[in-house]
Design an enzyme around this catalytic site. Structure first.
Site, PDB file in Angstrom:
ATOM      1  N   ASN A  16      45.683  37.623  32.749  1.00 59.66           N
ATOM      2  CA  ASN A  16      46.326  38.827  32.096  1.00 59.66           C
ATOM      3  C   ASN A  16      47.306  38.506  31.084  1.00 59.66           C
ATOM      4  O   ASN A  16      48.203  37.669  31.157  1.00 59.66           O
ATOM      5  CB  ASN A  16      46.827  39.735  33.209  1.00 59.66           C
ATOM      6  CG  ASN A  16      45.727  40.381  34.159  1.00 59.66           C
ATOM      7  OD1 ASN A  16      44.730  40.043  33.691  1.00 59.66           O
ATOM      8  ND2 ASN A  16      46.096  40.565  35.545  1.00 59.66           N
TER       9      ASN A  16
ATOM     10  N   HIS B  85      45.503  32.936  29.424  1.00 63.12           N
ATOM     11  CA  HIS B  85      44.845  33.541  28.185  1.00 63.12           C
ATOM     12  C   HIS B  85      46.108  33.911  27.153  1.00 63.12           C
ATOM     13  O   HIS B  85      45.959  34.755  26.372  1.00 63.12           O
ATOM     14  CB  HIS B  85      44.055  34.720  28.467  1.00 63.12           C
ATOM     15  CG  HIS B  85      42.840  34.306  29.179  1.00 63.12           C
ATOM     16  ND1 HIS B  85      41.715  35.004  29.582  1.00 63.12           N
ATOM     17  CD2 HIS B  85      42.233  32.983  29.264  1.00 63.12           C
ATOM     18  CE1 HIS B  85      40.906  34.499  30.215  1.00 63.12           C
ATOM     19  NE2 HIS B  85      40.921  33.246  30.013  1.00 63.12           N
TER      20      HIS B  85
ATOM     21  N   GLY C 142      40.670  40.794  41.479  1.00 59.29           N
ATOM     22  CA  GLY C 142      40.694  41.655  40.479  1.00 59.29           C
ATOM     23  C   GLY C 142      40.109  40.866  38.953  1.00 59.29           C
ATOM     24  O   GLY C 142      40.542  41.543  38.052  1.00 59.29           O
TER      25      GLY C 142
ATOM     26  N   SER D 272      36.182  39.676  37.133  1.00 59.62           N
ATOM     27  CA  SER D 272      34.823  39.830  37.150  1.00 59.62           C
ATOM     28  C   SER D 272      34.157  38.420  37.025  1.00 59.62           C
ATOM     29  O   SER D 272      33.093  38.445  37.010  1.00 59.62           O
ATOM     30  CB  SER D 272      34.048  40.542  36.015  1.00 59.62           C
ATOM     31  OG  SER D 272      34.382  40.138  34.832  1.00 59.62           O
TER      32      SER D 272
HETATM   33  P1  OAD Z   1      37.240  42.645  33.834  1.00 59.92           P
HETATM   34  O1  OAD Z   1      37.556  43.614  33.117  1.00 59.92           O
HETATM   35  O2  OAD Z   1      35.918  41.614  33.159  1.00 59.92           O
HETATM   36  O3  OAD Z   1      37.010  42.731  35.210  1.00 59.92           O
HETATM   37  C1  OAD Z   1      38.005  43.614  35.836  1.00 59.92           C
HETATM   38  C2  OAD Z   1      37.769  43.244  37.480  1.00 59.92           C
HETATM   39  O4  OAD Z   1      38.757  44.139  38.083  1.00 59.92           O
HETATM   40  C3  OAD Z   1      36.298  43.846  37.866  1.00 59.92           C
HETATM   41  O5  OAD Z   1      35.653  43.030  38.535  1.00 59.92           O
HETATM   42  C4  OAD Z   1      36.793  45.102  38.621  1.00 59.92           C
HETATM   43  O6  OAD Z   1      35.760  45.564  39.653  1.00 59.92           O
HETATM   44  C5  OAD Z   1      37.927  44.793  39.196  1.00 59.92           C
HETATM   45  N1  OAD Z   1      38.849  45.778  39.551  1.00 59.92           N
HETATM   46  C6  OAD Z   1      39.135  46.905  39.233  1.00 59.92           C
HETATM   47  N2  OAD Z   1      40.042  47.729  39.716  1.00 59.92           N
HETATM   48  C7  OAD Z   1      40.565  46.965  40.439  1.00 59.92           C
HETATM   49  C8  OAD Z   1      41.560  47.062  41.451  1.00 59.92           C
HETATM   50  N3  OAD Z   1      42.482  48.135  41.496  1.00 59.92           N
HETATM   51  N4  OAD Z   1      42.072  45.899  42.271  1.00 59.92           N
HETATM   52  C9  OAD Z   1      41.344  44.948  42.391  1.00 59.92           C
HETATM   53  N5  OAD Z   1      40.340  44.746  41.291  1.00 59.92           N
HETATM   54  C10 OAD Z   1      39.943  45.780  40.434  1.00 59.92           C
HETATM   55  O7  OAD Z   1      38.444  41.622  33.561  1.00 59.92           O
HETATM   56  P2  OAD Z   1      38.855  40.035  33.710  1.00 59.92           P
HETATM   57  O8  OAD Z   1      37.808  39.523  34.796  1.00 59.92           O
HETATM   58  O9  OAD Z   1      40.272  39.802  34.016  1.00 59.92           O
HETATM   59  O10 OAD Z   1      39.793  37.056  28.334  1.00 59.92           O
HETATM   60  O11 OAD Z   1      38.449  39.643  32.413  1.00 59.92           O
HETATM   61  C11 OAD Z   1      38.744  38.162  32.265  1.00 59.92           C
HETATM   62  C12 OAD Z   1      38.779  38.025  30.524  1.00 59.92           C
HETATM   63  O12 OAD Z   1      37.559  38.349  29.854  1.00 59.92           O
HETATM   64  C13 OAD Z   1      39.897  38.428  29.857  1.00 59.92           C
HETATM   65  O13 OAD Z   1      40.964  37.987  30.157  1.00 59.92           O
HETATM   66  C14 OAD Z   1      39.610  38.425  28.393  1.00 59.92           C
HETATM   67  C15 OAD Z   1      38.020  38.408  28.676  1.00 59.92           C
HETATM   68  O14 OAD Z   1      37.136  37.781  27.990  1.00 59.92           O
HETATM   69  C16 OAD Z   1      40.125  36.644  27.060  1.00 59.92           C
HETATM   70  O15 OAD Z   1      40.500  37.540  26.225  1.00 59.92           O
HETATM   71  C17 OAD Z   1      40.050  35.239  26.631  1.00 59.92           C
END
Ligand code: OAD
Length: 283
Positions: free
Chosen positions: A109, A128, A212, A214
């Protein structure tokens, strides 16, 4: 009431002086009102064209349309500036307080909310970057500068004024400043994103809590695999199943805990605090 399996595993890890790592993604900040990365709110319109974050967050776009990229980042910075850490962030900060050098936080984040909740910067790898920092686009030095406060909280649709553009000039060389974030057409490195440090910390980790995310990016995948290969335990905490849930279930004692971070992590912190109190009592 019977102690849940996950709590027993945590107690055992802490009794054995294990090292704990938390790896977070956008889901941790969802309960603070910040849209997750892959939700529909991430889209951005420039003129008549709608862009996906994967197109906006690139050096290629910055070279073509720097003002538009800056407008998008300043909008996101304003959104994050208004947000406050939620119980999930506070619980993770509490884990650092009780575990100290046995704890590492890796976060994808860029919203700075973990630091605001109290996680110390030396044990928080922002892999990031951070929306509230800027650096020279020409890399004339690796210095990070704070995002000028005058640029935070501006109207979403107003183009940059000449005075605002002047605030985004490198004080050393006169080139443009850029957001200190990892873009999609760039690679991880140590100096800005703690690449090697993250993998070294993962190699020493006995319990990894993935919260949290994906699981779409490369370094988090490498971190999880490193822990797995070294025989560590993985918990995946997420309301939705994802690739890390399956990996967690294959690790020794691992769990997929289908829950929101702000609801579950405070309970997990309480278990850690109790386990540490009783192991300290036992000498
Ligand atoms: P995503 O938007 O891909 O995934 C968010 C995740 O959070 C999903 O698996 C949801 O199910 C979960 N989620 C939603 N609400 C939640 C809650 N209340 N508690 C726990 N989990 C919850 O976001 P990231 O995985 O962070 O990188 O994305 C990773 C990276 O993808 C980002 O940092 C960005 C992007 O490419 C860069 O910009 C380099």
């Amino acid at each position: 009431m019977r102690t849940p399996d996950w709590a027993v595993t945590i107690q055992q890890h802490l009794d054995r002086q294990g090292r704990v790592m938390v790896l977070t993604g956008a889901g941790v900040s969802a309960e603070s009102g910040i849209p997750t990365f892959r939700g529909p709110e991430g889209y951005w319109t420039v003129g008549s064209q709608v862009y996906h974050p994967q197109e906006m967050a690139t050096m290629a776009m910055f070279q073509r349309r720097p003002d538009d990229v800056w407008q998008w980042y300043l909008y996101r910075a304003a959104l994050c500036h208004r947000a406050k850490p939620n119980p999930g962030h506070h619980a993770i900060a509490g884990m650092d307080t009780v575990l100290k050098k046995r704890f590492t936080l890796i976060t994808q984040n860029v919203d700075g909310l973990h630091l605001q909740a109290g996680n110390p910067v030396q044990r928080t790898y922002q892999i990031h970057g951070n929306l509230f920092q800027v650096r020279c686009v020409a890399d004339c030095s690796s210095d990070l500068h704070p995002l000028p406060p005058a640029l935070i909280g501006r109207d979403k649709d107003r183009p940059l004024s000449p005075a605002e553009r002047d605030l985004l000039i490198c004080p050393r060389c006169g080139e443009r400043l850029r957001p200190h974030v990892l873009w999609f057409d760039e690679a991880y490195n140590e100096i800005y994103f703690r690449f090697r440090s993250s993998l070294a910390a993962a190699a020493a980790t006995t319990l990894l809590l993935i919260v949290g995310t994906s699981g779409a990016t490369n370094l988090p995948q490498q971190v999880a695999w490193t822990v797995m290969q070294n025989g560590g335990t993985i918990y995946d905490i997420n309301p939705e199943p994802n690739p890390f849930s399956r990996l967690a279930l294959r690790s020794p004692g691992g769990q997929f805990i289908q829950a929101q971070s702000g609801r579950f992590l405070p309970d997990l912190l309480t278990v850690m605090q109790d386990a540490l109190k009783s192991s300290n009592k036992g000498g």
